[in-house]
Design a protein around this motif. Structure first.
Motif, PDB file in Angstrom:
ATOM      1  N   VAL A  19      16.554   7.383 -56.062  1.00 22.21           N
ATOM      2  CA  VAL A  19      16.479   7.332 -54.582  1.00 22.21           C
ATOM      3  C   VAL A  19      17.833   7.320 -54.098  1.00 22.21           C
ATOM      4  N   LEU A  63      26.587  -0.635 -44.502  1.00 25.88           N
ATOM      5  CA  LEU A  63      25.806   0.381 -43.882  1.00 25.88           C
ATOM      6  C   LEU A  63      26.481   0.596 -42.611  1.00 25.88           C
ATOM      7  N   GLN A  84      22.374  -0.696 -35.360  1.00 26.97           N
ATOM      8  CA  GLN A  84      21.425   0.082 -36.278  1.00 26.97           C
ATOM      9  C   GLN A  84      20.276   0.209 -35.304  1.00 26.97           C
ATOM     10  N   THR A  87      15.119   2.578 -39.974  1.00 23.62           N
ATOM     11  CA  THR A  87      15.160   3.415 -41.074  1.00 23.62           C
ATOM     12  C   THR A  87      13.875   4.121 -41.303  1.00 23.62           C
ATOM     13  N   PHE A 100      16.088   7.895 -48.164  1.00 20.75           N
ATOM     14  CA  PHE A 100      15.813   6.816 -46.818  1.00 20.75           C
ATOM     15  C   PHE A 100      17.028   6.950 -46.067  1.00 20.75           C
ATOM     16  N   VAL A 102      19.056   5.318 -42.750  1.00 22.37           N
ATOM     17  CA  VAL A 102      19.154   4.419 -41.896  1.00 22.37           C
ATOM     18  C   VAL A 102      20.128   4.908 -40.772  1.00 22.37           C
TER      19      VAL A 102
ATOM     20  N   ALA B  20      18.784   1.045 -55.076  1.00 20.05           N
ATOM     21  CA  ALA B  20      17.384   0.684 -54.813  1.00 20.05           C
ATOM     22  C   ALA B  20      17.155   0.335 -53.601  1.00 20.05           C
ATOM     23  N   VAL B  21      15.724   0.565 -53.147  1.00 23.98           N
ATOM     24  CA  VAL B  21      15.147   0.213 -51.806  1.00 23.98           C
ATOM     25  C   VAL B  21      13.910  -0.753 -51.892  1.00 23.98           C
ATOM     26  N   THR B  87      17.357  -2.793 -41.225  1.00 26.89           N
ATOM     27  CA  THR B  87      17.793  -2.622 -42.742  1.00 26.89           C
ATOM     28  C   THR B  87      18.994  -3.493 -43.001  1.00 26.89           C
ATOM     29  N   GLY B  89      22.071  -3.766 -45.976  1.00 20.58           N
ATOM     30  CA  GLY B  89      22.494  -3.091 -47.149  1.00 20.58           C
ATOM     31  C   GLY B  89      23.949  -3.500 -47.253  1.00 20.58           C
ATOM     32  N   ARG B  98      23.028  -2.031 -56.327  1.00 19.55           N
ATOM     33  CA  ARG B  98      23.054  -1.716 -54.716  1.00 19.55           C
ATOM     34  C   ARG B  98      21.698  -1.735 -54.528  1.00 19.55           C
ATOM     35  N   PHE B 100      19.051  -1.837 -51.061  1.00 17.95           N
ATOM     36  CA  PHE B 100      18.668  -1.812 -49.731  1.00 17.95           C
ATOM     37  C   PHE B 100      17.614  -2.431 -49.521  1.00 17.95           C
ATOM     38  N   VAL B 102      14.704  -2.764 -46.413  1.00 23.02           N
ATOM     39  CA  VAL B 102      14.027  -2.634 -45.253  1.00 23.02           C
ATOM     40  C   VAL B 102      13.226  -3.533 -44.707  1.00 23.02           C
TER      41      VAL B 102
END
Lengths: 243, 243
Positions: A19, A63, A84, A87, A100, A102, B20-21, B87, B89, B98, B100, B102
């Motif tokens: 991802v 971010l 922010q 997302t 994804f 953000v 990864a999320v 989110t 991150g 790493r 993130f 949500v």
DNA sequence: TCGAGTTAATCTCAGCGTGAGGACAACATG
DNA sequence: CATGTTGTCCTCACGCTGAGATTAACTCGA
């Protein structure tokens, strides 16, 4: 049971589907009394040739830092407010892979023409009413950003991010009028702004001369230290419909 | 120049560093007049044994669906209000790679005890004041979620998500009192709720009997169709300090 | 059975913020 | 100098607000 250190040693990050995470920035400013958004023209696939919000993949940074970097690649900016937005992660919103995004919202005082960035054929400030048909789901992101900006004017001192360090009450009123898209009663606006503690503070100075078409010299103010406006500057004339 | 189809064919998603999320859910409910959050005890590394917000990796689904799935793994729930929070991150917030996260915010009426999920040793509703020392950066996420919930009560009909389909004005007032942590003037609250168009609508019925310790039968209401409250139910007694 | 305590719902009243409009002085332009 | 424009301040009527009091309905214990 394995210790946490041993666990981490045997952990394989590549074992999951790939991802990616990007940041996209809704950068707003006011030019000639009109609310404008920064757009780039995409040079590469996907959506080559289409206009889009500035953005790109997140690297080894945070971010907020990624959003600031993407913004600086497109335009020279001094003081800027960045926050922010939300997302976006629907499967299929990017044809390459699961991406994804953000989204960030940025506000800045009137800026010069932007410069072309690395992955963009060109960048330009576009009045928000003309910013349609954007790449990916950027139409949705822009609409969400505008909603957020309009409502944050009511209860935060956000409007001061659109003007210079020193400004007049009239300039501040122009910001509200441009973002909300409606004229405001000058007298009431003046009274309300000065009655909110911490919104603005006087510098003691005035403008060098009157307005373009006459009038007295206006007093100058700078942003105060309030984070929230009490009482709020409520936006007039909302229809009590289905909201 | 290659067409967009050819470009996508040659695109290699694995060419970028693995990220990864996840979704993490701040699920709030009211139990015995107290605002509670759903926590799980982590069974696996990292942070094994520590309490955390329910959550997990996003699969091939949308973000909202992932949040709903994670929530249903921990507790049986009927009607639930779910919205994205923000989110997180920062590099290093997860020691594995790493990641993130949500974060989502969920509101539901009083619920039974939760059930243990797959990757959690146990799940429980915990009063928010006692929810400290959580894994990862979940203390921060929870604090942000509470801020959001408290302010959304003011200008949205969110409180109706904490009560059943039919409720009394007194029950609604208890929701506000619990979330805001302060008592409200019963008479003024009653007048204001009924004066907001679309907030609640009468069912015509009343409760079967009076309150626990006496009093007349209360009229029953259900949620109206308003999305935003006009005028808002402003929260009293905020000090005009540095806010 | 009856009084005490509790609660839902409504009313009253003073105070404040609001929108609307007007007054006036300072200033640019012709 | 005349005219139009603008910043600042004022007044007034209206509506919402918080605080308190009132009435009626109901449960519980003596």
């Amino acid at each position: 049971m394995a210790s946490e250190a041993e666990f981490l040693k045997g952990y394989d990050p590549g074992a999951y589907p790939a991802v990616a995470v990007t940041v996209d920035v809704v950068a707003l400013t006011i030019r000639d009394g009109e609310l404008c958004v920064l757009l780039v023209e995409r040079a590469e696939h996907p959506f080559a040739g289409r206009r889009a919000l500035p953005g790109g993949f997140v690297r080894g940074e945070g971010l907020d830092d990624a959003a600031l970097r993407e913004l600086q690649e497109e335009t020279a900016l001094g003081k800027v407010h960045l926050e922010q937005l939300r997302t976006y992660g629907d499967p299929g919103r990017d044809p390459r892979m699961r991406v994804f995004s953000v989204a960030y919202l940025a506000f800045a005082p009137g800026l010069p023409e932007p410069r072309a960035g690395s992955d963009a054929a060109g960048a330009a400030w576009v009045p928000v009413e003309q910013a349609t048909g954007l790449a990916f789901d950027h139409d949705t992101i822009l609409a969400d950003g505008l909603d957020r900006a309009r409502s944050k004017l009511e209860y935060t001192p956000l409007a001061t991010a659109f003007v210079g360090d020193e400004f007049t009450i009239g300039e501040l009123r122009q910001v509200y009028a441009s973002v909300w898209g409606e004229e405001l009663h000058a007298g009431n606006f003046h009274r309300k702004v000065l009655s909110v503690p911490g919104f603005v503070e006087s510098t003691g100075a005035t403008t060098a001369r009157g307005g373009e078409r006459g009038g007295p010299r206006a007093k100058l103010y700078r942003a105060g230290d309030a984070q929230l406006l009490h009482p709020a500057l409520l936006r007039p004339a909302r229809e009590d419909g289905v909201r």
